[in-house]
Design a protein around this motif. Structure first.
Motif, PDB file in Angstrom:
ATOM      1  N   VAL A 175       0.856  -1.176   0.000  1.00 62.17           N
ATOM      2  CA  VAL A 175       0.000   0.000   0.000  1.00 62.17           C
ATOM      3  C   VAL A 175       0.897   1.232   0.000  1.00 62.17           C
ATOM      4  CG1 VAL A 175      -1.877   1.225   1.161  1.00 62.17           C
ATOM      5  CG2 VAL A 175      -1.687  -1.250   1.411  1.00 62.17           C
ATOM      6  N   GLU A 176       0.515   2.228  -0.775  1.00 64.98           N
ATOM      7  CA  GLU A 176       1.233   3.495  -0.794  1.00 64.98           C
ATOM      8  C   GLU A 176       0.245   4.636  -0.660  1.00 64.98           C
ATOM      9  OE1 GLU A 176       3.446   3.498  -4.404  1.00 64.98           O
ATOM     10  OE2 GLU A 176       5.016   2.232  -3.578  1.00 64.98           O
ATOM     11  N   ALA A 177       0.669   5.697   0.020  1.00 64.79           N
ATOM     12  CA  ALA A 177      -0.151   6.892   0.196  1.00 64.79           C
ATOM     13  C   ALA A 177       0.493   8.044  -0.560  1.00 64.79           C
ATOM     14  CB  ALA A 177      -0.261   7.237   1.681  1.00 64.79           C
ATOM     15  N   PHE A 178      -0.329   8.849  -1.209  1.00 62.76           N
ATOM     16  CA  PHE A 178       0.161  10.020  -1.922  1.00 62.76           C
ATOM     17  C   PHE A 178      -0.930  11.077  -1.947  1.00 62.76           C
ATOM     18  CE2 PHE A 178      -1.604   7.056  -4.922  1.00 62.76           C
ATOM     19  CZ  PHE A 178      -2.269   7.810  -5.882  1.00 62.76           C
ATOM     20  N   ALA A 179      -0.604  12.258  -2.458  1.00 57.21           N
ATOM     21  CA  ALA A 179      -1.512  13.404  -2.370  1.00 57.21           C
ATOM     22  C   ALA A 179      -2.272  13.677  -3.670  1.00 57.21           C
ATOM     23  CB  ALA A 179      -0.726  14.655  -1.967  1.00 57.21           C
ATOM     24  N   GLY A 180      -2.281  12.757  -4.592  1.00 57.08           N
ATOM     25  CA  GLY A 180      -2.979  12.989  -5.853  1.00 57.08           C
ATOM     26  C   GLY A 180      -1.983  13.331  -6.944  1.00 57.08           C
ATOM     27  N   TYR A 181      -2.495  14.017  -7.979  1.00 55.80           N
ATOM     28  CA  TYR A 181      -1.668  14.366  -9.133  1.00 55.80           C
ATOM     29  C   TYR A 181      -1.750  15.860  -9.385  1.00 55.80           C
ATOM     30  CZ  TYR A 181      -1.501   9.386  -9.868  1.00 55.80           C
ATOM     31  OH  TYR A 181      -1.283   8.039  -9.696  1.00 55.80           O
ATOM     32  N   ALA A 182      -0.702  16.412  -9.935  1.00 54.06           N
ATOM     33  CA  ALA A 182      -0.593  17.854 -10.136  1.00 54.06           C
ATOM     34  C   ALA A 182      -1.629  18.397 -11.110  1.00 54.06           C
ATOM     35  CB  ALA A 182       0.807  18.224 -10.631  1.00 54.06           C
ATOM     36  N   ASP A 183      -2.132  17.573 -11.997  1.00 54.80           N
ATOM     37  CA  ASP A 183      -3.094  18.080 -12.978  1.00 54.80           C
ATOM     38  C   ASP A 183      -4.514  18.116 -12.441  1.00 54.80           C
ATOM     39  OD1 ASP A 183      -3.816  15.437 -13.013  1.00 54.80           O
ATOM     40  OD2 ASP A 183      -3.906  15.290 -15.196  1.00 54.80           O
ATOM     41  N   GLY A 184      -4.724  17.716 -11.202  1.00 53.40           N
ATOM     42  CA  GLY A 184      -6.029  17.859 -10.577  1.00 53.40           C
ATOM     43  C   GLY A 184      -6.994  16.732 -10.823  1.00 53.40           C
ATOM     44  N   THR A 185      -6.518  15.543 -11.221  1.00 48.74           N
ATOM     45  CA  THR A 185      -7.426  14.425 -11.450  1.00 48.74           C
ATOM     46  C   THR A 185      -7.758  13.693 -10.166  1.00 48.74           C
ATOM     47  OG1 THR A 185      -5.570  12.964 -11.932  1.00 48.74           O
ATOM     48  CG2 THR A 185      -6.624  14.042 -13.817  1.00 48.74           C
ATOM     49  N   GLY A 186      -7.288  14.161  -9.055  1.00 47.39           N
ATOM     50  CA  GLY A 186      -7.534  13.475  -7.794  1.00 47.39           C
ATOM     51  C   GLY A 186      -6.629  12.262  -7.686  1.00 47.39           C
ATOM     52  N   CYS A 187      -7.218  11.121  -7.311  1.00 51.33           N
ATOM     53  CA  CYS A 187      -6.424   9.902  -7.084  1.00 51.33           C
ATOM     54  C   CYS A 187      -6.261   9.056  -8.338  1.00 51.33           C
ATOM     55  CB  CYS A 187      -7.072   9.077  -5.980  1.00 51.33           C
ATOM     56  SG  CYS A 187      -7.062   9.905  -4.371  1.00 51.33           S
ATOM     57  N   GLU A 188      -7.031   9.322  -9.366  1.00 46.27           N
ATOM     58  CA  GLU A 188      -6.938   8.574 -10.617  1.00 46.27           C
ATOM     59  C   GLU A 188      -5.701   9.015 -11.386  1.00 46.27           C
ATOM     60  OE1 GLU A 188      -8.896   6.174 -12.011  1.00 46.27           O
ATOM     61  OE2 GLU A 188     -10.218   6.111 -10.271  1.00 46.27           O
TER      62      GLU A 188
END
Length: 194
Positions: A175-188
């Motif tokens: 399992v890994e945790a992250f803050a999303g993506y820079a382009d604003g797609t959320g977790c996808e």
């Protein structure tokens, strides 16, 4: 001869202007640049965005973590360490997940431990089908609509400002945790690009 120069001069200016606009377009906005998505001071798409912005929050040892100086980055964070030999890394930087910092990093590490603890018995008991995995994640308090599970055992949880992805395939649950993506797609993970 004078009319040819004048006519080419008038026709050449719009072409030069169009080339200048095209050259200034695609590929000039870099993650972390002032005003770019994910940059300090730029609005963030997730509530954890402040924890994902470099300089937004200081990293410190989290509860249950051994202080080792600088925390190791997630294996998912694929930030280039030197200048790319080609533009592949630069053109695919939008797919690199944003790391967590400060309190958000501690929240992410705690969520990772909870999910690994809940899913490892499922994996070890060879019951890692999508419905069992989904049931275990929903049992931890994640809304069913925010949990996506693939038939191979891969999963993604959008925990409102905290993204958790992992797998029950292979020899152990990861399992890994992250803050999303820079382009604003959320977790996808973003699918586009240029």
């Amino acid at each position: 001869m004078t009319t040819i120069r004048t006519r080419w001069g008038r026709l050449g200016m719009p072409a030069v202007a169009a080339l200048a606009v095209l050259a200034a377009g695609c590929g000039t906005e870099h993650v972390g640049a002032p005003g770019a998505p994910g940059a300090a001071g730029a609005p963030s798409p997730t509530s954890a965005g402040a924890g994902a912005v470099p300089g937004g929050a200081a990293d410190f040892p989290c509860p249950g973590e051994t202080p080792t100086g600088t925390p190791a980055p997630s294996s998912r964070s694929a930030a280039p360490t030197g200048p790319p030999l080609d533009h592949y890394a630069e053109n695919h930087a939008f797919k690199a997940p944003l790391p967590l910092h400060g309190r958000y990093r501690c929240d992410g590490l705690a969520a990772v431990r909870r999910i690994e603890g809940a899913l490892e018995p499922v994996r070890a008991g060879r019951r890692a089908d999508p419905e069992t995995i989904r049931g275990a994640l929903v049992g931890l308090g994640y809304p069913a609509g925010k949990v996506k599970v693939q038939p191979g055992g891969d999963f993604l949880v959008d925990a409102t400002g905290l993204c958790l992805s992992g797998s029950t395939s292979g020899g152990r649950t990861t399992v890994e945790a992250f803050a999303g993506y820079a382009d604003g797609t959320g977790c996808e993970e973003p699918r586009g690009g240029h």
